[in-house]
Design an enzyme around this catalytic site. Sequence first.
Site: not given
Ligand SMILES: Cc1cc2nc3c(=O)[nH]c(=O)nc-3n(C[C@H](O)[C@H](O)[C@H](O)COP(=O)(O)OP(=O)(O)OC[C@H]3O[C@@H](n4cnc5c(N)ncnc54)[C@H](O)[C@@H]3O)c2cc1C
Length: 445
Positions: A16, A35, A43, A99, A115, A175, A177, A204, A309, A439
């Site tokens: 995000g 970060e 992700c 990235y 931060a 339990g 995903y 669930r 994501t 199909e």
């Molecule tokens: C094992 C696993 C598998 C997954 N598989 C899927 C999938 O198949 N499909 C799917 O859609 N989603 C999947 N997800 C979920 C997906 O990864 C998250 O929904 C997505 O990354 C959320 O994005 P975000 O931007 O909210 O947070 P994130 O991508 O988690 O990014 C947040 C970032 O903020 C940083 N941060 C936190 N606090 C601070 C701070 N105070 N200062 C500086 N940096 C900070 C963290 O280090 C992190 O890099 C999976 C998650 C996991 C754990």
Amino acid sequence: MTTYDHDLFVIGAGSGGVRAARIAGGHGARVAIAEEHRVGGTCVIRGCVPKKLLVYGSHFAEDLVDARRFGWTLGDKGFDWATLRDNVLAEVDRLNGIYHTTLDSHSVTLFGAHATILDAHTVRVGDATVTTDKILIATGARPLVPDLPGAEYGITSNEVFHLDHLPKKLIIAGGGYIANEFAGVFHELGVHVTLVNRGDTILRQYDQALRDRLLQISMTKGIKFEFNVDFKGVEQTNTGIRVLTGGEPLEADLLLWAIGRRPNIEGLGLDAAGVALNDAHAIAVDADSRTNIDNIWAVGDVTDRVQLTPVAIREGHAFADSIFGNKPWTVDHGCIPSAVFSNPPIASVGLTEAEARNKLGTVKVFTSDFRPMRNVLAGRNERSLYKLVVDAATDVVVGAHMIGPDAPEILQALAIAVKAKLTKAAFDETVALHPTMAEELVLMR
Ligand SMILES: Cc1cc2nc3c(=O)[nH]c(=O)nc-3n(C[C@H](O)[C@H](O)[C@H](O)COP(=O)(O)OP(=O)(O)OC[C@H]3O[C@@H](n4cnc5c(N)ncnc54)[C@H](O)[C@@H]3O)c2cc1C
């Protein structure tokens, strides 16, 4: 007019945060992002991407067995975890680099540090203090570890991609995903997997018929399940860990906690800025992702709306377009497709049969329960199940649920039809594409 160091300060360079930063940068805003771990977020670094690559890697175990039935003679087959792990981590590094490039090319200033918000216009990041007109919190979520004696002897999804070697026996607690996906991966790689859950079911939120099918196939493959387990604590043993339960203790080389994810709100300075939380201890936001503080927004997992994501990305994009691009729009959180990359995978969109019956009263349910052609020739007795849930009053397809090979790939296209509220009659009018598994979706009568 007050001049700030930045127009926008984004906390968290994950799905995000990066999307919001680059779109806002593209609209001409002066953007900074913090970060504390690695750019790319959950992700890319320790979620969807490395997980899916492990799913691909592990599935060769079955593909190589099935290949013989298709006439292939194979030499000795072997598997080397270090090769798969290192190649996956190298791909993660490559994406991490992309990235970084994206942030650079949109002139986003990167701070590689934690931060903390000091007040609504001031952020402390590492040793620096910066001022900003607007703040976006995109700090994501982290794996939940229970508050139990010895819980620290278990690992989480953060560590699982870095294992030195594969365990012989693995207990996965949970339990959902993530638990079911890693159960599939490690089982295929030859690990004895036991999935241990406090509740009495898996997945669930998915349709009951799909959950039952995954459970049945997973058990047939050899994954063990323990339900209604009361976790009391974890002990270290000479060879690994012992999970203490209300009954017999469970022993393994390794324990993986996969019991849920909690919004990352600690150490963020939310109190200093007066940002309010909701009942789920996530940041409370309105439909525009705005918090109770006028110049602070939050997107993604930290808001705990839908922890996926593409949802975090959309929320970040909508925020940046609306606030910096003069193009206001909001994210529709209805009808979001989701998948479980278990073996076989599950994919789903819209209402489950039970939800539809509760919400709509009369529903029609169409199912196709079939053995994919490939499984027939391979001698693999694994059946797929597709289900369409239809509102009887309007004939609109309100839910689609699938378990079987490639189900997530098929469901992405199907989700367009469900989102567009197409009727079952429209499905029936569509000519089948033969021979495919998909199909079945237009042949259910
Ligand atoms: C094992 C696993 C598998 C997954 N598989 C899927 C999938 O198949 N499909 C799917 O859609 N989603 C999947 N997800 C979920 C997906 O990864 C998250 O929904 C997505 O990354 C959320 O994005 P975000 O931007 O909210 O947070 P994130 O991508 O988690 O990014 C947040 C970032 O903020 C940083 N941060 C936190 N606090 C601070 C701070 N105070 N200062 C500086 N940096 C900070 C963290 O280090 C992190 O890099 C999976 C998650 C996991 C754990």
